[in-house]
Scaffold this motif. Structure first.
Motif, PDB file in Angstrom:
ATOM      1  N   UNK A   1     -75.573  75.019 -62.626  1.00  0.00           N
ATOM      2  CA  UNK A   1     -76.749  75.625 -61.952  1.00  0.00           C
ATOM      3  C   UNK A   1     -77.997  75.733 -62.772  1.00  0.00           C
ATOM      4  N   UNK A   2     -77.735  75.959 -64.142  1.00  0.00           N
ATOM      5  CA  UNK A   2     -78.887  76.220 -65.238  1.00  0.00           C
ATOM      6  C   UNK A   2     -78.600  75.334 -66.311  1.00  0.00           C
ATOM      7  N   UNK A   3     -79.803  75.242 -66.864  1.00  0.00           N
ATOM      8  CA  UNK A   3     -79.871  74.244 -68.007  1.00  0.00           C
ATOM      9  C   UNK A   3     -79.614  74.942 -69.373  1.00  0.00           C
ATOM     10  N   UNK A   4     -80.216  76.376 -69.400  1.00  0.00           N
ATOM     11  CA  UNK A   4     -79.873  76.910 -70.640  1.00  0.00           C
ATOM     12  C   UNK A   4     -79.465  78.321 -70.696  1.00  0.00           C
ATOM     13  N   UNK A   5     -78.692  78.880 -71.451  1.00  0.00           N
ATOM     14  CA  UNK A   5     -78.345  80.141 -71.370  1.00  0.00           C
ATOM     15  C   UNK A   5     -78.664  80.810 -72.905  1.00  0.00           C
ATOM     16  N   UNK A   6     -79.663  81.976 -72.699  1.00  0.00           N
ATOM     17  CA  UNK A   6     -80.068  82.296 -74.071  1.00  0.00           C
ATOM     18  C   UNK A   6     -79.361  83.998 -73.945  1.00  0.00           C
TER      19      UNK A   6
ATOM     20  N   UNK B   1     -80.379  83.266 -67.756  1.00  0.00           N
ATOM     21  CA  UNK B   1     -80.083  81.989 -67.239  1.00  0.00           C
ATOM     22  C   UNK B   1     -81.312  81.165 -67.111  1.00  0.00           C
ATOM     23  N   UNK B   2     -81.520  80.076 -67.704  1.00  0.00           N
ATOM     24  CA  UNK B   2     -83.073  79.621 -67.680  1.00  0.00           C
ATOM     25  C   UNK B   2     -82.693  78.001 -67.051  1.00  0.00           C
TER      26      UNK B   2
END
Length: 94
Positions: A37-42, A7-8
């Motif tokens: 709550x996060x902007x990116x998920x990798x 989570x980023x």
């Protein structure tokens, strides 16, 4: 294979650039932009925990605009495709 869900949080002005740069890192299979709550998920896939340690703090955290990461290691995958594959072992299609 070890799967890590990362989570980023990013600075808003770096979101698109950071997403593409993270997607280009070896070991990162997918990057999703998302709401919440996060902007990116990798999704990170590696053969050993040491590789995850190289990828997340060593590469992802150093991408311009990345403010914070929260890494979750997956133990097991559950999906319809996995279940269907398991129950079709040994069955031949006609």
């Amino acid at each position: 294979m070890i799967t890590a869900i990362v989570l980023i949080r990013t600075a808003a002005e770096y979101l698109t650039q950071a997403a593409q740069e993270i997607a280009d890192i070896d070991g990162v299979s997918e990057v999703y932009s998302c709401a919440g709550d996060v902007d990116l998920i990798a999704m990170v896939r590696a053969r050993a925990h040491e590789e995850i340690a190289d990828i997340v703090p060593g590469r992802i955290n150093k991408v311009a605009g990345v403010l914070d990461t929260d890494t979750h290691i997956a133990f097991r995958s559950y999906s319809r495709q996995d279940t269907e594959a398991t129950f079709s072992v040994g069955l031949e299609s006609s």
